[in-house]
Design a protein around this motif. Structure first.
Motif, PDB file in Angstrom:
ATOM      1  N   GLY A 168      -4.449  47.601 176.470  1.00  0.00           N
ATOM      2  CA  GLY A 168      -5.488  47.784 175.463  1.00  0.00           C
ATOM      3  C   GLY A 168      -5.728  46.605 174.547  1.00  0.00           C
ATOM      4  N   HIS A 169      -5.200  45.435 174.878  1.00  0.00           N
ATOM      5  CA  HIS A 169      -5.340  44.284 173.989  1.00  0.00           C
ATOM      6  C   HIS A 169      -6.660  43.552 174.193  1.00  0.00           C
ATOM      7  N   ALA A 170      -7.118  43.484 175.441  1.00  0.00           N
ATOM      8  CA  ALA A 170      -8.396  42.821 175.711  1.00  0.00           C
ATOM      9  C   ALA A 170      -9.240  43.583 176.727  1.00  0.00           C
ATOM     10  N   ALA A 171      -8.665  44.578 177.366  1.00  0.00           N
ATOM     11  CA  ALA A 171      -9.387  45.412 178.334  1.00  0.00           C
ATOM     12  C   ALA A 171      -9.107  46.871 178.010  1.00  0.00           C
ATOM     13  N   THR A 172     -10.035  47.735 178.343  1.00  0.00           N
ATOM     14  CA  THR A 172      -9.850  49.148 178.027  1.00  0.00           C
ATOM     15  C   THR A 172      -8.896  49.805 179.023  1.00  0.00           C
ATOM     16  N   LEU A 173      -8.227  50.832 178.569  1.00  0.00           N
ATOM     17  CA  LEU A 173      -7.315  51.573 179.436  1.00  0.00           C
ATOM     18  C   LEU A 173      -8.088  52.306 180.522  1.00  0.00           C
ATOM     19  N   GLU A 174      -9.265  52.788 180.178  1.00  0.00           N
ATOM     20  CA  GLU A 174     -10.062  53.574 181.117  1.00  0.00           C
ATOM     21  C   GLU A 174     -10.530  52.731 182.303  1.00  0.00           C
ATOM     22  N   GLU A 175     -10.982  51.506 182.035  1.00  0.00           N
ATOM     23  CA  GLU A 175     -11.459  50.675 183.140  1.00  0.00           C
ATOM     24  C   GLU A 175     -10.320  50.327 184.092  1.00  0.00           C
ATOM     25  N   GLN A 176      -9.113  50.160 183.554  1.00  0.00           N
ATOM     26  CA  GLN A 176      -7.970  49.850 184.405  1.00  0.00           C
ATOM     27  C   GLN A 176      -7.514  51.074 185.193  1.00  0.00           C
TER      28      GLN A 176
END
Length: 618
Positions: A461-469
């Protein structure tokens, strides 16, 4: 957008200053308007009436000439004048501190900061510290406020010699502002603890000499580590020097061992460079070495024909055989402490095929001014992470909260070092030198081919969303990696924390987004960090302990304390999901024993002592 410690500090100072300015203005306006009626009643009062008693509290005797001073007439009395003066000084000091902090944190250019502080300090000093002459007060008392202020200040400046003591005081204050600003400009700090500043760094020995010769050389893995690897190195040049194309020469035999020249290397690859926006000239160079043979030793040197090449180093490519055993070391929260060096030596002594760091590498706190801390970390890595047989250990790195400004949800312009220093993509997916910031902060590493191991290197969650991953993992595991025997994940913030509460918002969000994926596709181990301790959980599935080892489950290991300060364990003891915990600096050594179908693990402290070990069948 989340704010960093520095930004929160600036915001706090700004809010306090706004409050003090409003308090000063409100108090001043009220008192000024109350006293205005008395001022208007002065009429034709002249200083020649000096011997008469006056009805106003603000009048008092001038001991030198016996004439009356009207210095407090517009404030009704001395007490109001003093209160307003103190409020103005408080607002001024906090304002100057705010501007100084902006210069310290590189949010405002030093020249602009000095000019702003000088102007505000001088205006305040002339207006409220240097007293007006009684005649000046009387002559201007019926003027409009703005004109009155302007005329009185003109007279104060005109009577420079008579107020010499006050002007000298202003000179001292301005000198102090200048000195403090120069000393603190471009500060590198750790949670507001001063480390160094731009003027100090100017006189320190450069961490990378401006000769164009490689100063830091390190390897990073990409998605296909059996046939490719990324060689990274930094260079510095004098201003105006031409930047050469970065080149790496490599071979399967040592050329240096036979005293051969750089031209004797069989293979050559050119790469790209990126100029860092630092106060020094710094180029980050990276070269993709491709079409390598699996499980093969390569000797390499990087640099340029113009400025020279690094000394010969060697690495080994990863296996593409799912039946071949391999090993790696893993931890996180490294820092540049003496403990981090000790743990790195222990890690290298295990002769791993690669090393995984789960975020918070150098603790530069995402400050450009702290580039020397990152340099120190890179130097530790290139000098300590070498196996007893002389192999350079490739790096797999996850992004952590200290790699971004504001800890979470950072845009790419708020990640100064991580994506630029640690490329982990193949050449075909590399966005190139003009789009370095577009590099992904999550990726996969495949060991042993399609039926071997997949490691999901994630961004908590620092630079990308958890959902997209979550969607990305689901897609990858249902297609490209649907036949892998082993599935690991590496990320910074733990789902099952040792120090923080189980229900803390960040860990809870991770479980809600990723746990179903981990369970659905049977991840063997989740390597967690961030809490500065060590733990190993029971086998878990669906957020519950699994007692039957024949059923699929995931074990979570870590919590990150390679070298940064450890935290004491909770007094409550082990949490419901924990099998073991310890407050210690550590590295975990993981061996995939394909003959016994076991994941063998052992965790060692900075002295090399094993404090936790076991195996997980697969």
């Amino acid at each position: 957008m989340n704010f960093s410690v520095e930004e929160k500090t600036l915001l706090g100072i700004g809010i306090l200053d706004i409050f003090l300015i409003l308090l000063f203005l409100l108090h001043f306006i009220i008192i000024y308007n109350i006293s205005k009626k008395k001022c208007n009643n002065l009429g034709d009062v002249k200083l020649k009436n000096a011997g008469e008693e006056d009805q106003y509290d603000g009048f008092n005797k001038d001991k030198k000439d016996g004439k009356k001073k009207y210095e407090f007439i517009e404030f009704k009395n001395r007490r109001n004048h003093m209160a307003i003066f103190i409020e103005s000084v408080a607002a001024l000091v906090i304002f100057e501190l705010l501007v100084l902090a902006l210069v310290m944190f590189d949010k405002l250019h030093i020249a602009a900061g000095i000019i702003i502080m000088y102007v505000v300090a001088a205006v305040h000093w002339i207006s409220l510290v240097i007293p007006s002459k009684p005649q000046a007060i009387l002559n201007t008392i019926e003027m409009p406020a703005a004109k009155k202020w302007l005329e009185r200040n003109k007279l104060k400046i005109h009577n420079f010699r008579e107020n010499m003591v006050y002007w000298f005081g202003l000179f001292v204050i301005l000198c102090a502002i200048l000195a403090l600003t120069i000393v603190l400009e471009g500060t590198c700090e750790d949670q507001l603890s001063f480390i160094d500043s731009r003027i100090i760094r100017k006189y320190l020995t450069p961490t990378c000499a401006a000769t164009g010769f490689p100063c830091y050389v390190y390897l990073t893995l990409n998605q296909s580590p059996h046939n490719s690897i990324i060689a990274n190195f930094h260079t510095s040049l004098e201003k105006g020097d031409k930047v050469p194309t970065p080149i790496c020469k490599y071979d399967t035999t040592s050329i240096s061992a036979t005293n051969g020249s750089i031209s004797n290397y069989q293979f050559s690859a050119s790469g790209n460079y990126y100029e860092m926006p630092l106060e020094v000239i710094r180029y980050v160079n990276w070269v993709h070495l491709e079409n390598l043979q699996p499980n093969t030793t390569y000797y390499f040197r990087c640099g340029s024909d113009e400025n020279g090449y690094s000394e010969e180093r060697k690495f080994k490519t990863q296996t593409d055989d799912p039946n071949q055993s391999y090993s790696f070391v893993v931890s996180g929260d490294v820092d540049v402490t003496e403990n981090s060096v000790m743990v790195s030596k222990v890690a290298a002594s295990q002769s791993p095929d690669f090393a995984m760091v789960g975020g918070d590498l150098a603790y530069d706190h995402a400050q450009y001014t702290c580039y020397r801390i990152v340099d120190k970390w890179l130097n530790h890595w290139q000098t300590k992470m070498i196996t007893p047989d002389g192999f350079y250990i490739p790096l797999v790195a996850s992004i952590g909260n200290h790699e971004v400004i504001g800890d979470y949800g950072a845009s790419r312009d708020r990640i100064p070092f991580f994506v630029r220093y640690f490329p982990q993509v193949t050449k075909s997916t590399d966005p190139g030198k003009n789009n370095v910031d577009d590099r992904p902060t999550y990726n996969t590493i495949n060991i042993g081919g399609p039926t071997g191991t997949v490691i999901f290197n994630l961004d908590s969650g620092h630079a990308a969303t958890l959902e997209e991953q979550s969607s990305w993992m689901d897609q990858k595991l249902s297609s490209e990696f649907n036949s892998t025997q082993l599935r690991f994940s590496l990320y910074h913030v733990p789902m099952y924390p040792t120090i923080r509460e189980y229900e803390n918002p960040k860990s809870k969000a991770l479980r809600e987004s990723w746990l179903s994926i981990f369970d659905k596709y049977h991840f063997n181990i989740g390597f967690e960090n961030h809490d500065h301790a060590y733990k190993r959980t029971h086998p878990l599935f669906n957020d519950q302990v699994v007692n039957d080892t024949s059923k699929k489950s995931t074990v979570y290991i870590g919590d990150g304390s390679w070298g940064t300060g450890t935290r004491p364990l909770p007094y409550s003891g082990l949490k419901w999901y924990q099998s073991f915990s310890k407050s210690a600096h550590y590295i975990s050594s993981i061996t995939i024993n394909t003959n016994k179908k076991l994941i063998e693990f052992k965790s060692l402290d900075e002295n090399g002592d094993i404090f936790d070990e076991g195996n997980i069948p697969y």
